[in-house]
Motif scaffolding. Structure first.
Motif, PDB file in Angstrom:
ATOM      1  N   VAL A  86       0.829  -1.209   0.000  1.00 43.59           N
ATOM      2  CA  VAL A  86       0.000   0.000   0.000  1.00 43.59           C
ATOM      3  C   VAL A  86       0.861   1.256   0.000  1.00 43.59           C
TER       4      VAL A  86
ATOM      5  N   ASN B 154      -8.531   4.121  -1.041  1.00 41.97           N
ATOM      6  CA  ASN B 154      -9.655   3.524  -0.326  1.00 41.97           C
ATOM      7  C   ASN B 154      -9.375   2.033  -0.239  1.00 41.97           C
ATOM      8  N   ILE B 155      -9.592   1.460   0.936  1.00 45.06           N
ATOM      9  CA  ILE B 155      -9.234   0.062   1.181  1.00 45.06           C
ATOM     10  C   ILE B 155     -10.452  -0.711   1.667  1.00 45.06           C
TER      11      ILE B 155
ATOM     12  N   ALA C 115      -3.969   5.912   3.435  1.00 48.89           N
ATOM     13  CA  ALA C 115      -5.370   5.547   3.190  1.00 48.89           C
ATOM     14  C   ALA C 115      -6.270   6.722   3.537  1.00 48.89           C
TER      15      ALA C 115
ATOM     16  N   ILE D 212     -10.827   3.326   5.114  1.00 44.42           N
ATOM     17  CA  ILE D 212     -10.709   1.882   5.265  1.00 44.42           C
ATOM     18  C   ILE D 212     -12.033   1.339   5.773  1.00 44.42           C
TER      19      ILE D 212
END
Length: 277
Positions: free
Chosen positions: A102, A113-114, A147, A150
């Protein structure tokens, strides 16, 4: 032009706690993927090798003892994927490998976006004194600003410390209590998908080091994935422990998810052009 997917094995479990074994996972997943037991089609009808361009680059030559050096090799492999206009699909290994993947992706695409499937939130500040533990990758990702959102699905082991960490970093956790697949939001791109196999109930995926009853079904995971429409910039499948598997069923599940994620990368590529940086 169809996207090229680089399949890359990350055979390391140096940051595992309690029990090691995930180092053997990439080979087990590949054996299930290429086995004549099944075929290479996804539920959408897209097929690996015919519709979906997947290039298997084999395993990185990780030391499995030097985390700093191995992180550098993992990042280099992701950067090389960019150079070949490819999207990396990684096979762990323990979940600690998600952090360098990442980090490299975020340097190229900006914060991601995870969508994270797991029994555990993996947001410990450190675990057993190890800040690079497989129980901590998302804490490292969040503190580094890699991020922007998440969403964690399948969580059923949330202790007080992890609740505090989730609040600190605004992690969106969808616990298994009263869970329904339609509760999972459809995320914007750039999207990264991380699938820890222990997010699936051990009745369907027993081959993990930390089995936790009451998990997701494979069908629920597939339903959640099928609703995602954003450009996928990378993905991983981690934490299979072949030593604990029964009749290779967990490896077969991992190979199924590999096919489905690869097909989703392909299907979302054209659909999401407008979301790309």
């Amino acid at each position: 032009m169809n996207p090229l997917i680089h399949l890359i094995g990350l055979p390391t479990d140096q940051n595992s706690s309690f029990e090691r074994g995930a180092v053997l996972a990439p080979a087990a997943i590949r054996a299930a993927l290429w086995s004549d037991r099944g075929n290479l089609s996804a539920q959408s009808g897209l097929e690996i090798g015919t519709d979906v361009m997947l290039q298997d680059l084999g395993d990185l030559q990780l030391s499995d003892v030097d985390c700093v050096a191995d992180d550098a090799l993992i990042k280099q492999a992701v950067v090389q994927a960019f150079g070949n206009s490819a999207i990396p699909l990684l096979l762990g290994g323990d979940h600690a490998v998600t952090y360098p993947v990442v980090a490299a992706l975020a340097q190229h695409h900006g914060p991601l976006n995870i969508l994270h499937f797991d029994a555990h939130p993996d947001i410990y500040e450190n675990f057993e004194g190890n800040p690079r533990s497989h129980a901590s990758p998302f804490a490292r990702i969040l503190e580094a600003g890699h991020a922007k959102r998440i969403v964690q699905v399948g969580i059923r082991t949330l202790n007080r410390h992890c609740r505090e960490q989730a609040h600190r970093y605004n992690v969106e956790i969808l616990p298994m209590l009263d869970f329904r697949p339609e509760h999972v939001p459809v995320l914007d791109g750039p999207l990264y998908i991380s699938i820890d196999i222990d997010g699936i109930d051990p009745s369907e995926a027993p081959g993990v080091a930390h089995p936790e009853p009451g998990g997701l079904t494979v069908r629920e995971v597939l339903s959640i994935l099928s609703r995602q429409r954003a450009h996928i910039v990378g993905a991983d499948i981690v934490e299979l422990n072949p030593a604990r598997d029964i009749n290779d069923i967990t490896a077969i599940v991992a190979a199924k998810l590999l096919r489905e994620v690869a097909a989703l990368i392909h299907a979302n590529y054209e659909h999401s052009k407008k979301e790309r940086p």
